[in-house]
Design an enzyme around this catalytic site. Structure first.
Site, PDB file in Angstrom:
ATOM      1  N   ALA A  33      -1.911  -7.370   3.396  1.00  0.00           N
ATOM      2  CA  ALA A  33      -1.209  -5.999   3.701  1.00  0.00           C
ATOM      3  C   ALA A  33      -0.702  -5.750   4.977  1.00  0.00           C
ATOM      4  O   ALA A  33       0.659  -6.042   5.321  1.00  0.00           O
ATOM      5  CB  ALA A  33      -1.915  -5.016   3.297  1.00  0.00           C
ATOM      6  N   SER A  34      -1.577  -5.195   6.086  1.00  0.00           N
ATOM      7  CA  SER A  34      -1.159  -4.690   7.223  1.00  0.00           C
ATOM      8  C   SER A  34      -0.352  -5.677   8.111  1.00  0.00           C
ATOM      9  O   SER A  34       0.652  -5.127   8.817  1.00  0.00           O
ATOM     10  CB  SER A  34      -2.201  -3.988   7.936  1.00  0.00           C
ATOM     11  OG  SER A  34      -3.263  -4.908   7.752  1.00  0.00           O
ATOM     12  N   LYS A  47       0.906  -1.247  -0.006  1.00  0.00           N
ATOM     13  CA  LYS A  47       0.025   0.002   0.120  1.00  0.00           C
ATOM     14  C   LYS A  47       0.775   1.176   0.000  1.00  0.00           C
ATOM     15  O   LYS A  47       1.803   1.316  -0.786  1.00  0.00           O
ATOM     16  CB  LYS A  47      -0.985  -0.094   1.268  1.00  0.00           C
ATOM     17  CG  LYS A  47      -2.068  -1.418   0.815  1.00  0.00           C
ATOM     18  CD  LYS A  47      -3.148  -1.049   1.826  1.00  0.00           C
ATOM     19  CE  LYS A  47      -3.974  -2.574   1.544  1.00  0.00           C
ATOM     20  NZ  LYS A  47      -5.355  -2.452   2.182  1.00  0.00           N
ATOM     21  N   HIS A  53      -7.939  -2.766  -7.289  1.00  0.00           N
ATOM     22  CA  HIS A  53      -8.103  -3.181  -5.664  1.00  0.00           C
ATOM     23  C   HIS A  53      -9.137  -1.866  -4.963  1.00  0.00           C
ATOM     24  O   HIS A  53      -9.578  -1.088  -5.592  1.00  0.00           O
ATOM     25  CB  HIS A  53      -6.540  -2.691  -4.932  1.00  0.00           C
ATOM     26  CG  HIS A  53      -6.776  -2.951  -3.564  1.00  0.00           C
ATOM     27  ND1 HIS A  53      -7.117  -2.057  -2.782  1.00  0.00           N
ATOM     28  CD2 HIS A  53      -6.028  -3.955  -2.910  1.00  0.00           C
ATOM     29  CE1 HIS A  53      -6.917  -2.783  -1.412  1.00  0.00           C
ATOM     30  NE2 HIS A  53      -6.276  -3.661  -1.608  1.00  0.00           N
ATOM     31  N   GLY A  90      -8.063  -8.594   6.285  1.00  0.00           N
ATOM     32  CA  GLY A  90      -7.900  -8.850   7.659  1.00  0.00           C
ATOM     33  C   GLY A  90      -7.078 -10.301   8.031  1.00  0.00           C
ATOM     34  O   GLY A  90      -7.274 -10.667   9.176  1.00  0.00           O
ATOM     35  N   GLU A  93     -11.964  -9.737  -1.890  1.00  0.00           N
ATOM     36  CA  GLU A  93     -11.757  -8.945  -0.610  1.00  0.00           C
ATOM     37  C   GLU A  93     -12.844  -8.266  -0.381  1.00  0.00           C
ATOM     38  O   GLU A  93     -13.077  -6.846  -0.684  1.00  0.00           O
ATOM     39  CB  GLU A  93     -10.383  -8.003  -0.897  1.00  0.00           C
ATOM     40  CG  GLU A  93      -9.218  -8.498  -1.398  1.00  0.00           C
ATOM     41  CD  GLU A  93      -8.127  -7.552  -0.535  1.00  0.00           C
ATOM     42  OE1 GLU A  93      -7.009  -8.020   0.045  1.00  0.00           O
ATOM     43  OE2 GLU A  93      -8.216  -6.347  -1.196  1.00  0.00           O
ATOM     44  N   ILE A 135     -10.959  -5.022   5.274  1.00  0.00           N
ATOM     45  CA  ILE A 135      -9.755  -4.578   4.852  1.00  0.00           C
ATOM     46  C   ILE A 135      -9.136  -3.677   6.178  1.00  0.00           C
ATOM     47  O   ILE A 135      -9.595  -2.845   6.440  1.00  0.00           O
ATOM     48  CB  ILE A 135      -9.640  -3.815   3.417  1.00  0.00           C
ATOM     49  CG1 ILE A 135      -9.775  -4.732   2.435  1.00  0.00           C
ATOM     50  CG2 ILE A 135      -8.216  -3.092   3.278  1.00  0.00           C
ATOM     51  CD1 ILE A 135     -10.090  -4.043   1.121  1.00  0.00           C
TER      52      ILE A 135
HETATM   53  O1  G3P Z   1      -4.313  -5.756  -0.780  1.00  0.00           O
HETATM   54  C1  G3P Z   1      -4.839  -6.568   0.558  1.00  0.00           C
HETATM   55  C2  G3P Z   1      -5.594  -5.543   1.409  1.00  0.00           C
HETATM   56  O2  G3P Z   1      -6.505  -4.858   0.946  1.00  0.00           O
HETATM   57  C3  G3P Z   1      -5.841  -6.504   2.507  1.00  0.00           C
HETATM   58  O3  G3P Z   1      -5.419  -5.506   3.785  1.00  0.00           O
HETATM   59  O4  G3P Z   1      -4.541  -4.965   5.769  1.00  0.00           O
HETATM   60  O5  G3P Z   1      -6.485  -6.354   5.864  1.00  0.00           O
HETATM   61  O6  G3P Z   1      -4.246  -7.149   5.005  1.00  0.00           O
HETATM   62  P1  G3P Z   1      -5.243  -5.916   5.068  1.00  0.00           P
END
Ligand code: G3P
Length: 229
Positions: free
Chosen positions: A203-204, A12, A94, A182, A142, A147
Site C-alpha cells: 500500500a503506502s 486504502k 483486511h 511494510g 500481513e 502495516i
Molecule cells: O493491504 C496492504 C497493506 O495492509 C500493507 O500496507 O502500507 O505496509 O504496504 P503497507
C-alpha cells in the site's frame, strides 16, 4: 478464471491515492504490466472501483465485499455489483476491515460462482490454515503491527511467511500465498519471493510515493528476474 496478479496495490483511503490520483496510479500499474508482462492488480476505495475498471485493463479489486445479493442491503458491497462494474475480485478480511470466518466463507463461495477472484488477508499462520480450507484464490499474510511501518514482513518476520506457506500447502496447495506489511523496496520483494511468496500486497510505498510508476517498476523487478532465471 482471472489470473492472480503478482503485485496487488491497495490504495486504502489515502488522500494521496484518491480521486484523479487513483487513476494515475492505476495507469502507472497498467503501463508497467504492458512493458513487463508482470500482472499487477489494484484495489481502490469502492468509490473509484468503476472509474478504474472502465479505464484500465489490469485487474481491479474491491477492498472489502459482503455476502449479500443485490436487493435491500444498504451500505453493503454485493459481489454481483462488483462484477457488473468490471471488478475482478476482492480483498477480504483486511486487518483494517476484519470480518468473521462465516463472512469469509460465504463471500469466497459467491465470488467463485461469479468467476471473480478472492484474496483473503490473515494475521497469523494459524488463520492461514483455517482460511485455506475455504478455497480462496489466495491468502495474504500481513502481521498487523508491521502495516504502514516501512519494516517489511519478509525481513522482520520471515518465519511468519514460511509458516504460513507451510500451513497453506498442508491444507490446500491450490491457494497462492501473498505477503504484505511494510514492503518498501525491491529487496523486501526479493526476500518474500525467496521465502516462497507467490505475490506481494503493498500500500503506502506506492500510494504515497511521489513517483508511483518508478516505485512499481522497482517492486516488480524481482518478479522479472525469476521469469528470466
Ligand atoms: O493491504 C496492504 C497493506 O495492509 C500493507 O500496507 O502500507 O505496509 O504496504 P503497507
Amino acid at each position: 478464471m482471472i489470473e492472480t496478479p503478482r503485485l496487488l496495490i491497495n490504495l486504502k483511503a489515502y488522500l494521496e491515492s484518491s480521486g484523479d490520483s487513483a487513476l494515475r496510479i492505476a495507469k502507472a500499474a497498467e503501463k508497467a504490466w504492458r512493458e513487463t508482462n508482470i500482472l499487477i492488480g489494484i484495489a481502490p476505495n469502492i468509490i473509484y472501483l468503476r472509474m478504474l475498471a472502465l479505464d484500465v485493463e489490469i485487474p481491479v479489486y474491491a477492498q472489502h465485499i459482503d455476502p449479500v445479493s443485490v436487493g435491500a442491503h444498504t451500505g453493503h458491497v454485493p459481489p454481483d455489483l462488483v462484477k457488473s462494474v468490471g471488478g475482478s475480485g476482492s480483498l477480504i478480511n483486511h486487518s483494517e476491515r476484519q470480518v468473521g470466518l462465516h463472512h469469509i466463507s460465504e463471500v469466497v463461495k459467491m465470488l467463485r460462482e461469479l468467476n471473480l477472484s478472492s484474496i483473503v488477508c490473515v494475521p497469523t499462520p494459524e488463520e492461514a490454515a483455517a482460511v485455506s480450507a475455504l478455497n480462496p484464490n489466495a491468502i495474504a499474510i500481513e502481521p498487523p503491527e508491521l502495516i504502514g511501518t516501512g519494516v517489511s514482513v519478509s525481513k522482520a518476520k520471515p518465519e511468519v511467511v514460511v509458516d504460513s506457506l507451510k500451513a497453506v500447502i498442508d491444507v490446500n496447495p491450490n491457494v497462492d500465498l501473498f505477503c504484505g506489511a511494510g514492503i518498501t523496496n525491491e529487496d523486501d520483494v526479493r526476500a518474500a519471493i525467496k521465502l516462497g511468496s507467490y505475490g506481494i500486497l503493498v500500500a503506502s510505498a506506492i500510494a504515497k510515493s511521489p513517483d508511483p510508476y518508478k516505485k512499481i517498476r522497482e517492486l516488480i523487478k524481482p518478479f522479472i528476474e525469476i521469469t528470466r532465471a
